[in-house]
Design an enzyme around this catalytic site. Structure first.
Site, PDB file in Angstrom:
ATOM      1  CG  HIS A   1      -3.561 -76.299 -57.481  1.00  0.00           C
ATOM      2  ND1 HIS A   1      -2.320 -76.782 -57.107  1.00  0.00           N
ATOM      3  CD2 HIS A   1      -3.674 -76.543 -58.811  1.00  0.00           C
ATOM      4  CE1 HIS A   1      -1.705 -77.274 -58.169  1.00  0.00           C
ATOM      5  NE2 HIS A   1      -2.510 -77.159 -59.211  1.00  0.00           N
TER       6      HIS A   1
ATOM      7  CG  HIS B   1      -1.519 -72.519 -60.622  1.00  0.00           C
ATOM      8  ND1 HIS B   1      -0.507 -72.654 -61.540  1.00  0.00           N
ATOM      9  CD2 HIS B   1      -2.267 -73.657 -60.737  1.00  0.00           C
ATOM     10  CE1 HIS B   1      -0.627 -73.793 -62.169  1.00  0.00           C
ATOM     11  NE2 HIS B   1      -1.690 -74.426 -61.708  1.00  0.00           N
TER      12      HIS B   1
ATOM     13  CG  HIS C   1       4.724 -80.296 -60.749  1.00  0.00           C
ATOM     14  ND1 HIS C   1       4.611 -79.495 -61.857  1.00  0.00           N
ATOM     15  CD2 HIS C   1       3.451 -80.662 -60.439  1.00  0.00           C
ATOM     16  CE1 HIS C   1       3.338 -79.379 -62.201  1.00  0.00           C
ATOM     17  NE2 HIS C   1       2.617 -80.086 -61.355  1.00  0.00           N
TER      18      HIS C   1
ATOM     19  CG  HIS D   1      -5.002 -77.551 -61.974  1.00  0.00           C
ATOM     20  ND1 HIS D   1      -4.065 -76.555 -62.181  1.00  0.00           N
ATOM     21  CD2 HIS D   1      -6.155 -77.095 -62.545  1.00  0.00           C
ATOM     22  CE1 HIS D   1      -4.618 -75.549 -62.845  1.00  0.00           C
ATOM     23  NE2 HIS D   1      -5.885 -75.855 -63.076  1.00  0.00           N
TER      24      HIS D   1
ATOM     25  CG  ASP E   1      -1.198 -82.185 -61.921  1.00  0.00           C
ATOM     26  OD1 ASP E   1      -2.205 -81.458 -61.900  1.00  0.00           O
ATOM     27  OD2 ASP E   1      -0.040 -81.737 -62.043  1.00  0.00           O
ATOM     28  CG  HIS E   2      -1.273 -80.654 -57.851  1.00  0.00           C
ATOM     29  ND1 HIS E   2      -0.047 -80.428 -57.261  1.00  0.00           N
ATOM     30  CD2 HIS E   2      -1.143 -80.321 -59.155  1.00  0.00           C
ATOM     31  CE1 HIS E   2       0.795 -79.974 -58.168  1.00  0.00           C
ATOM     32  NE2 HIS E   2       0.162 -79.894 -59.325  1.00  0.00           N
TER      33      HIS E   2
ATOM     34  CG  ASP F   1       1.093 -76.749 -60.183  1.00  0.00           C
ATOM     35  OD1 ASP F   1       2.000 -77.424 -59.660  1.00  0.00           O
ATOM     36  OD2 ASP F   1       0.296 -77.206 -61.012  1.00  0.00           O
TER      37      ASP F   1
END
Length: 311
Positions: free
Chosen positions: A63, A141, A266, A65, A67-68, A208
């Site tokens: 996805h 999510h 994570h 976000h 941090d990914h 997530d």
């Protein structure tokens, strides 16, 4: 010699720490290199881990976000800087195509590498190859998110003692594998008589998400399950609110799905003792558990030995 291992580049969540970078995981699977969720700093983590850009054949984003995915610009530019000659395929939620375009062209650079965009719009098989099938499943999510599963085809393992007993040798073995049966000294020898099933290996990547059907579908009979365990059970309400799993839930999934090796990652920066995640997951799952650390390598479990067929 083929190599199947997970190179862990980062294990943090929204906020990196002194010891945990943003996400990043390279699955080395024979000739393939699947880079999952490259967060900020992934290019530098690859240097620390001894991973060249040329090792990457696919980029898989769960996805959008930060941090990914904030490591995408550096990784994409490094492909061209290092003169990677083979095409690299990028899989990501189709709903985030605009974000991927921004990441891919975040700054000026001389693009020479071939990056093939393959947005994921619906769950199912998204790629096939000598590695088998790459499958995407929808997760739960706050933004659209997909998990990934690599499924190797089932094959058969030849049993040398059975081949010798029935006089099958030399080029005849290859003919038997190709045709399914051969005649040896007036006797019909079937492939099933001299071989045993060898289940293809499975790898699952679950980031997530709350608990949902997609989590269990991805984890089903996985030899290695890489799964987020952002929270501990004491904060289960937070996990549900923000669309995450606890270590206990990760352990439950592994137990119910017949996972062989469970890799937890994570981790929220709020926790100082990573051993708590292992202990909590172990209450539900009795198999091998790895609490992932940055710049570590985790081997995919070796194949289970084939059972001998009856006389």
């Amino acid at each position: 010699m083929s190599v199947r291992e997970l190179v862990v580049l980062g294990t943090g969540s929204q906020v990196p720490t002194r010891t945990r970078n943003h996400n990043g995981y390279l699955l080395r699977w024979d000739g393939e290199g699947l880079l999952f969720d490259p967060g900020e700093g992934t290019q530098r983590q690859m240097l620390f881990a001894g991973v060249a850009a040329s090792a990457i054949t696919r980029i898989c984003l769960s996805h959008f976000h930060g941090d990914h995915c904030l490591g995408v610009p550096g990784v994409v530019q490094r492909l061209s800087l290092d003169g990677v000659r083979h095409p690299v395929v990028a899989h990501f939620p189709a709903s985030g195509a605009e974000f991927f375009a921004r990441l891919r062209h975040a700054s000026v650079f001389h693009e020479t590498a071939e990056l093939v965009e393959a947005p994921v719009a619906e769950p199912g098989v998204i790629a096939t190859g000598v590695f088998g099938r790459l499958v995407a499943r929808r997760l739960e999510h706050p933004v659209e998110s997909f998990g990934y599963q690599l499924v190797e085809p089932d094959t058969r393992r030849m049993l040398p003692e059975r081949l010798a007993a029935l006089g099958v040798q030399g080029p005849v073995v290859g003919r038997l594998q190709r045709d399914g049966a051969v005649d040896v000294d007036g006797r019909r020898v079937e492939l099933d008589e001299v071989s045993a099933p060898r289940r293809g290996q499975r790898f699952a990547f679950v980031m997530d998400t709350r608990l949902c059907d997609g989590v269990f579908e991805l984890a089903d009979r996985a030899d290695m399950l890489v799964v987020e365990s952002t929270f501990l059970s004491a904060d289960a309400a937070l996990a549900t609110r923000y669309g995450h799993l606890t270590a206990a839930q990760a352990g439950r999934v592994a137990a119910e799905c017949g996972v062989r090796k469970l890799v937890l990652t994570h981790f929220s920066q709020r926790y100082g003792d990573a051993g708590l995640f292992r202990a909590e997951a172990a209450e539900a799952f009795g198999g091998e558990i790895v609490v992932a650390e940055d710049i570590s390598r985790i081997a995919v479990p070796t194949r289970r030995a084939a059972r001998l067929v009856a006389e």
